[in-house]
Design a protein around this motif. Structure first.
Motif, PDB file in Angstrom:
ATOM      1  N   ARG A 135       0.820  -1.226   0.000  1.00  0.00           N
ATOM      2  CA  ARG A 135       0.000   0.000   0.000  1.00  0.00           C
ATOM      3  C   ARG A 135       0.851   1.274   0.000  1.00  0.00           C
ATOM      4  O   ARG A 135       0.651   2.164  -0.846  1.00  0.00           O
ATOM      5  N   PRO A 136       1.822   1.428   0.927  1.00  0.00           N
ATOM      6  CA  PRO A 136       2.657   2.642   0.871  1.00  0.00           C
ATOM      7  C   PRO A 136       3.476   2.739  -0.412  1.00  0.00           C
ATOM      8  O   PRO A 136       3.696   3.845  -0.934  1.00  0.00           O
ATOM      9  N   LEU A 196       1.319   3.976  -3.121  1.00  0.00           N
ATOM     10  CA  LEU A 196       1.085   5.411  -2.908  1.00  0.00           C
ATOM     11  C   LEU A 196       2.299   6.218  -3.352  1.00  0.00           C
ATOM     12  O   LEU A 196       2.163   7.296  -3.976  1.00  0.00           O
ATOM     13  N   GLU A 197       3.487   5.706  -3.069  1.00  0.00           N
ATOM     14  CA  GLU A 197       4.728   6.371  -3.501  1.00  0.00           C
ATOM     15  C   GLU A 197       4.770   6.483  -5.029  1.00  0.00           C
ATOM     16  O   GLU A 197       5.070   7.560  -5.585  1.00  0.00           O
ATOM     17  N   ALA A 234       2.217   6.318  -7.068  1.00  0.00           N
ATOM     18  CA  ALA A 234       1.122   7.188  -7.528  1.00  0.00           C
ATOM     19  C   ALA A 234       1.529   8.655  -7.459  1.00  0.00           C
ATOM     20  O   ALA A 234       1.199   9.448  -8.361  1.00  0.00           O
ATOM     21  N   TYR A 269      -3.144   3.150 -10.371  1.00  0.00           N
ATOM     22  CA  TYR A 269      -2.632   2.930  -8.999  1.00  0.00           C
ATOM     23  C   TYR A 269      -3.770   2.893  -7.977  1.00  0.00           C
ATOM     24  O   TYR A 269      -3.710   2.142  -6.992  1.00  0.00           O
ATOM     25  N   ILE A 270      -4.789   3.684  -8.201  1.00  0.00           N
ATOM     26  CA  ILE A 270      -5.947   3.683  -7.286  1.00  0.00           C
ATOM     27  C   ILE A 270      -6.612   2.308  -7.306  1.00  0.00           C
ATOM     28  O   ILE A 270      -6.945   1.734  -6.256  1.00  0.00           O
ATOM     29  N   MET A 315      -4.474  -0.194  -5.473  1.00  0.00           N
ATOM     30  CA  MET A 315      -4.565  -0.010  -4.018  1.00  0.00           C
ATOM     31  C   MET A 315      -5.870  -0.574  -3.465  1.00  0.00           C
ATOM     32  O   MET A 315      -5.898  -1.155  -2.376  1.00  0.00           O
ATOM     33  N   GLY A 338       7.105  11.251  -3.048  1.00  0.00           N
ATOM     34  CA  GLY A 338       6.485   9.935  -2.898  1.00  0.00           C
ATOM     35  C   GLY A 338       7.226   9.083  -1.876  1.00  0.00           C
ATOM     36  O   GLY A 338       6.621   8.389  -1.054  1.00  0.00           O
ATOM     37  N   THR A 393       6.489  10.406   1.654  1.00  0.00           N
ATOM     38  CA  THR A 393       5.129   9.996   2.057  1.00  0.00           C
ATOM     39  C   THR A 393       5.105   8.522   2.440  1.00  0.00           C
ATOM     40  O   THR A 393       4.509   8.127   3.450  1.00  0.00           O
ATOM     41  N   ALA A 394       5.783   7.705   1.592  1.00  0.00           N
ATOM     42  CA  ALA A 394       5.823   6.268   1.874  1.00  0.00           C
ATOM     43  C   ALA A 394       6.554   5.995   3.179  1.00  0.00           C
ATOM     44  O   ALA A 394       6.122   5.162   3.996  1.00  0.00           O
ATOM     45  N   GLN A 403       4.582   6.534   6.281  1.00  0.00           N
ATOM     46  CA  GLN A 403       3.714   5.373   6.541  1.00  0.00           C
ATOM     47  C   GLN A 403       4.538   4.170   7.020  1.00  0.00           C
ATOM     48  O   GLN A 403       4.124   3.446   7.924  1.00  0.00           O
TER      49      GLN A 403
END
Length: 589
Positions: A45-46, A49-50, A52, A68-69, A72, A284, A287-288, A291
């Motif tokens: 998941r992280p 997100l990275e 994305a 990517y959505i 996820m 990214g 952010t990852a 998390q």
């Protein structure tokens, strides 16, 4: 079983507990597989997100962003499915294991010598069989597999972090030793605290169980205020034990939370400076890593919390295994089935004491011929009831030999021997069940028709039918809905329907009224006919009809003979007992 309280985890005990999962290997392996899958999904998941952010949001690629959505969402759904299966089957496994342990424990407790129960508090044993066994289930449902799952997640996350950015990873890892040290100290402290909690719970259960059972005595002697004050003291100790665990939690969790926040702050600080300086770190990745850091530290906090549960379960397991390891059994090594019984009984120089240093039975010898009714009399503490306990092999004799039909008691299968001996005690115990089940004790070989026929023979059928629901009337705990005389009649009927070869009446008529005694006497005449009977005598009528009377004093047989013969002995023990205890009763009649 010994316990080293300072050890944070007892692997030997854990290995023994894990052996109970052998019957459920398929479920065990599936749970392990689910934990591995969840570890991999947690990292995805992280990472998605990275990607994305760096590959879709920053370059403003809408089509790639939707891809990517969707990925996820798929990962999230898989996480939910595997987490559901993981939680359900860990709990299923835990409940299956404690069912097996509780069954084994109860079966074992039923085989213990009476001496074990003489020395063990009922409330404490109840705590072991119910509360402690239930606590063991949390080792599987909330402790062991959850901890393994969290550790796997941490390992996978740590490894993945290093592949993404070793510099940011090192920043996060620098903080880890502090929380790991705090967790270790916390675990050791909680082990000691939970042991104290379990002790206080057992003390509380024992006190409450005994006072509720003996509430009549408490109220008769106006001890309500005294017992209330004692309960407050025990309850306060129970509270103090729990407050200690709360204190440790109150220290540890804020420290763990603060450490995680510091790690996240350091990631944002270093990563932000790197982005501003045009380095290799991207938005990214930052952010990852935020998390990742949260996912890395959250399991540590949860592991500590779950380790509390695991510790409490291990303490409970230690207590339960302490009972399972108890060697307090009558050796059931006999091979002879007691069938076609005649009921001949012989004691040969039997010695016995409930305590090794204090003999209760001092080398007694006597014989009971088949079909005879023998009364045993004597002052309180003479050893009368002890003879009954020894004949049923509730206790092992120290010296001598007891023979039934010429065969040593030790050579009989225990269940076979006891099935041929029926005992009616002075203190009648009835279960919270119907009259019928209290009589048959759920023996499928004794039908309701058999019970009714026996009741009619004794003369208690009308009394039972007069109760609401008749034979299906629930007498409640310890037969509290019946009078002492009525309970005695039910107990006598219970012995009667079992059709024993040997009947024992342990002062069975001492606490009943005249009307009940007449009914019991009628049944006695029927059931003792052509059947070996031993009567611990209290009422005169029973003694007079006995074929032989054995007089005991201080663990020895001092006189033996018929009622008339013993009365002829000047200054004899029996004559003295007769005059002191029974003359007043004869005058009253």
């Amino acid at each position: 079983m010994s316990e080293k309280t300072g050890n944070a985890f007892d692997f030997k005990l854990f290995k023994r507990l894990l052996a109970y999962t052998n019957s459920y290997r398929t479920v065990f392996y599936f749970v392990a597989f689910a934990a591995i899958v969840m570890s991999g999904l947690a990292v995805l998941r992280p990472y998605l997100l990275e990607l994305a952010i760096d590959e879709s949001i920053v370059p403003k690629d809408g089509e790639g962003f939707m891809k990517y959505i969707i990925l996820m969402v798929i990962v999230l759904v898989l996480e939910v499915v595997f987490q559901f299966a993981f939680i359900f089957y860990t709990n299923w496994l835990g409940q299956s294991v404690i069912r097996d342990i509780r069954t084994k424990l109860f079966r074992l407790m039923m085989s213990f010598k009476m001496q074990y129960f003489d020395k063990s508090a009922v409330g404490r044993l109840t705590t072991r069989a119910v509360n402690d066994v239930e606590t063991i289930s949390s080792i599987f449902s909330e402790g062991l597999f959850m901890i393994i799952s969290d550790l796997l997640k941490m390992l996978v996350i740590a490894g993945f972090m290093l592949t993404q950015s070793w510099r940011l990873s090192l920043i996060v890892f620098i903080v880890l030793p502090f929380i790991l040290y705090a967790t270790r100290v916390f675990q050791k402290a909680m082990k000691v605290a939970f042991e104290d909690v379990r002790n206080q719970v057992a003390n509380l259960n024992t006190f409450v169980q005994e006072r509720i059972t003996g509430m009549k005595i408490v109220q008769i002697f106006t001890r309500e205020e005294t017992e209330y004050q004692r309960f407050k003291e025990i309850n306060t100790d129970h509270r103090k034990a729990w407050i200690k665990t709360v204190w440790y939690n109150s220290i540890f969790f804020p420290i763990a939370e603060m450490t995680g926040a510091v790690a996240t702050g350091l990631v944002v600080w270093y990563g932000g400076l790197n982005v501003l300086a045009g380095g290799a770190v991207t938005l990214g990745v930052i952010t990852a890593f935020i998390q990742y850091a949260e996912m890395l530290f959250r399991p540590l906090r949860q592991i500590a919390d779950k380790f509390n549960t695991l510790q409490m379960g291990m303490v409970a397991a230690n207590r339960v295994f302490g009972i399972l390891d108890t060697e307090s059994h009558i050796a059931d090594t006999g091979t002879v089935d007691y069938t076609n019984a005649n009921g001949a009984i012989e004691f040969k120089k039997v010695h016995f004491g409930y305590n090794p240093e204090e003999e209760v039975i001092k080398g007694i010898s006597f014989q009971v011929n088949p079909g005879e009714t023998v009364a045993i009399v004597g002052a309180t503490g003479a050893g009368k009831s002890t003879i009954i306990n020894l004949l049923n092999r509730f206790y092992e004799i120290n010296e001598g030999e007891i023979l039934v039909d010429g065969i040593s008691l030790k050579d009989y299968r225990l269940a076979s021997l006891r099935s041929q001996i029926a005992v009616v005690l002075q203190d009648v115990f009835l279960f919270a069940d119907s009259i019928l089940n209290n009589i048959t004790l759920n023996n499928p070989e004794i039908s309701e028709e058999d019970v009714i026929a026996a009741a009619k023979e004794i003369g208690v059928h009308k009394f039972i039918k007069s109760l609401p629901d008749g034979y299906h009337y629930n007498v409640k705990e310890r037969g509290s809905m019946l009078s002492s005389g009525q309970r005695q009649l039910i107990s006598f009927l219970r012995a009667y329907v079992s059709k024993p070869s040997i009947l024992i009446l342990d002062e069975a008529t001492s606490s009943v009224d005249t009307y009940s005694e007449e009914m019991i006497q009628k049944a006695t005449d029927r059931i003792t006919k052509n059947r070996t009977s031993i009567v611990i005598a209290h009422r005169l009528a029973t003694i007079k009809k006995a074929d032989k009377i054995i007089v005991m004093d201080a663990g020895k047989i001092v006189e033996e003979g018929t009622h008339k013969d013993l009365l002829k002995i000047e200054k004899g023990f029996y004559k003295n007992l007769y005059e002191v205890q029974f003359m007043a009763e004869e005058v009253a009649e």
